[in-house]
Structures are given as C-alpha cells and as structure tokens.
Design a protein around this motif. Structure first.
Motif, PDB file in Angstrom:
ATOM      1  N   SER A  41       0.834  -1.200   0.000  1.00 46.57           N
ATOM      2  CA  SER A  41       0.000   0.000   0.000  1.00 46.57           C
ATOM      3  C   SER A  41       0.871   1.254   0.000  1.00 46.57           C
ATOM      4  N   GLU A  42       0.250   2.410  -0.025  1.00 43.29           N
ATOM      5  CA  GLU A  42       0.968   3.687  -0.005  1.00 43.29           C
ATOM      6  C   GLU A  42       1.344   4.130   1.406  1.00 43.29           C
ATOM      7  N   LEU A  43       0.961   3.370   2.418  1.00 43.66           N
ATOM      8  CA  LEU A  43       1.336   3.714   3.787  1.00 43.66           C
ATOM      9  C   LEU A  43       2.861   3.667   3.932  1.00 43.66           C
ATOM     10  N   PRO A  44       3.445   4.532   4.757  1.00 45.10           N
ATOM     11  CA  PRO A  44       4.886   4.465   4.996  1.00 45.10           C
ATOM     12  C   PRO A  44       5.275   3.114   5.587  1.00 45.10           C
ATOM     13  N   ILE A  45       6.492   2.680   5.285  1.00 43.66           N
ATOM     14  CA  ILE A  45       6.930   1.313   5.620  1.00 43.66           C
ATOM     15  C   ILE A  45       7.918   1.312   6.789  1.00 43.66           C
ATOM     16  N   VAL A  46       7.704   0.367   7.699  1.00 43.32           N
ATOM     17  CA  VAL A  46       8.713  -0.003   8.690  1.00 43.32           C
ATOM     18  C   VAL A  46       9.183  -1.399   8.312  1.00 43.32           C
ATOM     19  N   ALA A  47      10.484  -1.535   8.004  1.00 37.44           N
ATOM     20  CA  ALA A  47      11.043  -2.826   7.599  1.00 37.44           C
ATOM     21  C   ALA A  47      11.403  -3.650   8.833  1.00 37.44           C
ATOM     22  N   LEU A  48      11.112  -4.933   8.764  1.00 39.09           N
ATOM     23  CA  LEU A  48      11.464  -5.865   9.833  1.00 39.09           C
ATOM     24  C   LEU A  48      12.507  -6.849   9.299  1.00 39.09           C
ATOM     25  N   LEU A  49      13.686  -6.856   9.917  1.00 35.86           N
ATOM     26  CA  LEU A  49      14.764  -7.760   9.518  1.00 35.86           C
ATOM     27  C   LEU A  49      15.070  -8.683  10.699  1.00 35.86           C
ATOM     28  N   PRO A  50      14.360  -9.808  10.805  1.00 38.90           N
ATOM     29  CA  PRO A  50      14.495 -10.664  11.990  1.00 38.90           C
ATOM     30  C   PRO A  50      15.636 -11.663  11.939  1.00 38.90           C
ATOM     31  N   GLY A  51      16.550 -11.523  10.977  1.00 38.58           N
ATOM     32  CA  GLY A  51      17.720 -12.397  10.921  1.00 38.58           C
ATOM     33  C   GLY A  51      17.675 -13.379   9.773  1.00 38.58           C
ATOM     34  N   GLU A  58      16.869 -17.224  15.100  1.00 35.65           N
ATOM     35  CA  GLU A  58      16.692 -15.771  15.251  1.00 35.65           C
ATOM     36  C   GLU A  58      15.266 -15.367  14.905  1.00 35.65           C
ATOM     37  N   VAL A  59      14.784 -15.842  13.777  1.00 38.44           N
ATOM     38  CA  VAL A  59      13.444 -15.474  13.303  1.00 38.44           C
ATOM     39  C   VAL A  59      12.393 -15.915  14.307  1.00 38.44           C
ATOM     40  N   GLU A  60      12.523 -17.128  14.827  1.00 46.40           N
ATOM     41  CA  GLU A  60      11.526 -17.638  15.775  1.00 46.40           C
ATOM     42  C   GLU A  60      11.501 -16.823  17.062  1.00 46.40           C
ATOM     43  N   ARG A  61      12.666 -16.308  17.487  1.00 42.49           N
ATOM     44  CA  ARG A  61      12.706 -15.549  18.740  1.00 42.49           C
ATOM     45  C   ARG A  61      12.300 -14.085  18.578  1.00 42.49           C
ATOM     46  N   LEU A  62      12.612 -13.494  17.429  1.00 43.63           N
ATOM     47  CA  LEU A  62      12.487 -12.043  17.302  1.00 43.63           C
ATOM     48  C   LEU A  62      11.265 -11.563  16.516  1.00 43.63           C
ATOM     49  N   LEU A  63      10.828 -12.330  15.539  1.00 39.77           N
ATOM     50  CA  LEU A  63       9.768 -11.823  14.668  1.00 39.77           C
ATOM     51  C   LEU A  63       8.467 -11.582  15.414  1.00 39.77           C
ATOM     52  N   SER A  64       8.098 -12.451  16.326  1.00 40.82           N
ATOM     53  CA  SER A  64       6.834 -12.262  17.053  1.00 40.82           C
ATOM     54  C   SER A  64       6.849 -10.978  17.882  1.00 40.82           C
ATOM     55  N   VAL A  65       8.028 -10.639  18.447  1.00 43.83           N
ATOM     56  CA  VAL A  65       8.151  -9.390  19.210  1.00 43.83           C
ATOM     57  C   VAL A  65       7.988  -8.188  18.282  1.00 43.83           C
ATOM     58  N   MET A  66       8.624  -8.252  17.116  1.00 40.95           N
ATOM     59  CA  MET A  66       8.518  -7.166  16.141  1.00 40.95           C
ATOM     60  C   MET A  66       7.075  -6.997  15.652  1.00 40.95           C
ATOM     61  N   LEU A  67       6.396  -8.112  15.414  1.00 41.37           N
ATOM     62  CA  LEU A  67       5.019  -8.060  14.887  1.00 41.37           C
ATOM     63  C   LEU A  67       4.033  -7.488  15.898  1.00 41.37           C
ATOM     64  N   ALA A  68       4.387  -7.544  17.178  1.00 37.18           N
ATOM     65  CA  ALA A  68       3.496  -6.978  18.201  1.00 37.18           C
ATOM     66  C   ALA A  68       3.329  -5.468  18.043  1.00 37.18           C
ATOM     67  N   GLN A 124       2.719   0.432   7.525  1.00 39.30           N
ATOM     68  CA  GLN A 124       2.719  -0.987   7.197  1.00 39.30           C
ATOM     69  C   GLN A 124       4.075  -1.577   7.565  1.00 39.30           C
ATOM     70  N   PHE A 125       4.072  -2.814   8.000  1.00 40.32           N
ATOM     71  CA  PHE A 125       5.284  -3.497   8.447  1.00 40.32           C
ATOM     72  C   PHE A 125       5.599  -4.607   7.447  1.00 40.32           C
ATOM     73  N   VAL A 126       6.777  -4.520   6.832  1.00 35.70           N
ATOM     74  CA  VAL A 126       7.141  -5.462   5.775  1.00 35.70           C
ATOM     75  C   VAL A 126       8.375  -6.247   6.216  1.00 35.70           C
ATOM     76  N   ILE A 127       8.254  -7.571   6.197  1.00 38.42           N
ATOM     77  CA  ILE A 127       9.325  -8.459   6.641  1.00 38.42           C
ATOM     78  C   ILE A 127      10.279  -8.743   5.490  1.00 38.42           C
TER      79      ILE A 127
END
Length: 373
Positions: free
Chosen positions: A182-192, A197-207, A216-219
């Motif tokens: 979408s046109e919403l500004p983006i926050v990038a998520l780089l969970p490793g 790493e992904v299993e430990r960090l992504l859920s915290v980021m998605l909160a 919008q949050f894009v992984i």
C-alpha cells in the motif's frame, strides 16, 4: 590455481561470491570448490555444502547439533585432501573455520582468512591459534588492524566489502507495485537469517503492528528460509489477513530504500541499514543460557557493527529483556520523526568515510594471488 573456499552463512556467501568473481578475473584458470550458498555457486564455484546445513548459532544450539557439526568437519577435511587446493580461503564463520585452519596448516596447505574472526569481542586468546595457522588475515573493520598489531600480527585492510555490494546494486523503485504494498509508509522488519533468530524475534517485532495504524510493516525474508516459516509466525500473531503486514524475499536492500525505519537483528544487517541511511533499532534475543554465557564472556561495549565502528551509541540496542514491545514502541516513535532521527542519519554519514573506497574484492584478490605466486 585451485582454490577451496569455506563460508558458513548468508553474509559470507555474499562477500565470498564477490571475491570469487575477482579471483576469476585475476586468475582466468581458477578452479574453485566451496562451502557456501547460491551466490558463490552463481559466481563460478563448485558447491560442496550449502550454508543452510551449517548455520547453528549460540552455545545451546551448537551443543544440540554437535554430532552434525563434527560430521561436517570430518567430511570437509577429507574433501580438501581429495581436492588438494593451492590455497584454502576461510570466510568468517570462526567456530568451524578455525578448526579447519589448524588442521590444514599442519597438513601443509596455504591458509588465507578473509573477514577476520571477531576475537576482539571475546576469546582474544585465539590470536595465538591464528598466528600459528593463518598465513594472511584480511580484516574488514577499520579498528581491527590495531587490535592484531598489539599481538605483533600484521593484517591487511582494503575496506569493507559492503562498499562493493552497494556499488553493484541497481535500485528498483517499483517494489511497492511488484509486491502490491500500500501507499502507507513502511517499517522494515529484519528478523535475521537463521531459523532460531526469526523464531525468537519476529513475534516481538510483529506486536508493533496494531500500535502503528498509519504504517505498514514489511518483513525482509532471508533467502535460505522458506516463506512458510514466516507465515506461521504471522498467523500465530493474529495477522494472517492483515494487509499492513507483508513479506518480501530476496529484496532486502530495495525494501530498506523505501522504508522510514527498520527493526534489525544484530549482525551485518545493521551496517547495511546504516549504509542505506535508514534509521534503525537493533534487536537481539537468544536463549537465557546463551545470553548468560555471552554476557560473562564478551568484552565489548556494543553488539551492533554500527556502534562498534563509531565507538559510540549511534543506534539503540534492545537486548534480551529490553527487546520487548513497549521499549520498541517508545523508540520507534522517536525514529519516525524528530531530533533522534536526524542525529542518527548524520552519524551514518561519518560512518561511510571509515569503510573505504570501492574495489575491495579486487584489491584482496590481487593481494592473494601475488602472495601465492
């Protein structure tokens, strides 16, 4: 000449691939056998093992997979002996590669090490092992030469290889259209890049997604992990049908270029994000035992490369207990607007000058071949 190259993770695959290209230019008859990834294979190496089979992180994970690691080491030694290379080039990945270096030197092989082990962070006693088993060490961080010099061991610094990576990049400006963002500004998520790493960090980021309705949050998915690994975590967070939570794979740099800010797992990605000028929060969380051991062994003030090179806190480091949604929300608000954002971007500009000029891989390849000849 015959070259045997070992890289054990995604960043090593990237930089080793550029080195392989440079070696093939300087030595058109180069034959290259390697442990690494898709990029090294595409650059012309015959791939023996993929780094997906090697990427174990943390004390606990290494112990759990010790049998597999020992089998890999045994196979690697046998494969090197069968190939009889003119030189063994080790790329980062010290837990594995330093074992191989010791054995290889005793067997009479020439050993070069590209992307020096970060023994300045912990286990500095390994310097004696390196002096004994590595014929030439190539550093990529500007302060590393001084560290090794105090032990009367001279190294070579030709700049950071990421300088070459970004010089080769052709930005694609249509990432929103291609991935239906979408046109919403983006926050990038780089969970490793590793599964743990992904299993430990992504859920915290998605909160954070429900707390920032105007973003919008894009992984940025790692190339070595299947999309399903991310989709499962997204579903567990209750965001499976949320159009403000998307995944992009193999396009991390293009994603960062259109992002307002990023949450980044500690590692090379923190430096990549800084080079692109994107404000970031560095995140790190591991098992309680691994964290306890690391805290008592590590000898550095910071965990992110950005802060280590700058020798000051340029980017915030949210480690272990601090890596939770309220802390992340508070700092992300500061990064999306205001003084904190501008201060960080200004500090990034100074960092650029410390990383050297383009042509890093070419200069290292020339040095290696001159030494071999």
């Amino acid at each position: 000449m015959n070259y045997y190259i070992i890289a054990g993770e995604a960043s090593g695959d990237l930089h080793a691939a550029n080195l392989i290209k440079a070696l093939r230019v300087e030595d058109p008859n180069a034959d290259i056998r390697a442990w690494g990834g898709d990029l090294m294979e595409a650059a012309g190496a015959t791939l023996v093992r993929h780094y997906r089979e090697l990427a174990f992180m943390g004390f606990v994970e290494v112990v759990k997979n010790l049998r597999t690691i020992l089998r890999n080491i045994k196979f690697c030694k046998a494969d090197i002996d069968a190939y009889q290379p003119d030189v063994l080039i080790l790329v980062d990945y010290p837990g594995f590669n330093l074992r191989i270096a010791n054995w290889a030197k005793e067997r009479g092989y020439k050993v070069f090490y590209y992307i020096a082990p970060q023994i300045w962070a912990w286990h500095s006693s390994r310097i004696h092992q390196i002096k004994k088993s590595v014929d030439r060490l190539y550093t990529i961080l500007p302060f590393e030469g001084d560290f090794y010099h105090q032990f009367n061991y001279e190294t070579e610094y030709h700049g950071h290889p990421l300088v070459d990576v970004f010089a080769q990049q052709e930005p694609k400006d249509d990432i929103r259209e291609r991935h239906q963002l979408s046109e919403l500004p983006i926050v990038a998520l780089l969970p490793g890049s590793r599964k743990q790493e992904v299993e430990r960090l992504l859920s915290v980021m998605l909160a954070l997604v429900p707390r920032f309705a105007d973003y919008q949050f894009v992984i940025a998915a790692a190339p070595a992990l299947p999309i399903e690994a991310y989709q499962h975590i997204i579903a567990d967070a209750g965001l499976a049908n949320n159009d403000r939570c998307q995944i992009v794979q193999n396009e991390t740099y293009d994603l960062l270029r259109v992002s307002q800010a990023a949450l980044v797992t500690s590692g090379t990605a923190t430096l990549e994000t800084a080079i692109l000028g994107i404000p970031q929060i560095v995140c790190y969380k591991t098992s309680p035992l691994t964290y306890f051991l690391a805290k008592n062994l590590v000898e550095i003030k910071y965990i992110s490369l950005v802060n280590l090179i700058a020798d000051q806190e340029v980017v915030p480091e949210m480690i272990q207990g601090k890596c939770e949604v309220n802390e992340l929300e508070a700092f992300l608000n500061k990064l999306l607007s205001g003084h904190q954002r501008e201060t960080m971007i200004t500090a990034y500009e100074k960092l650029h000058t410390q990383l050297g000029e383009t042509g890093v891989a070419k200069r290292i390849a020339k040095s290696m071949i001159e030494r071999l000849n």
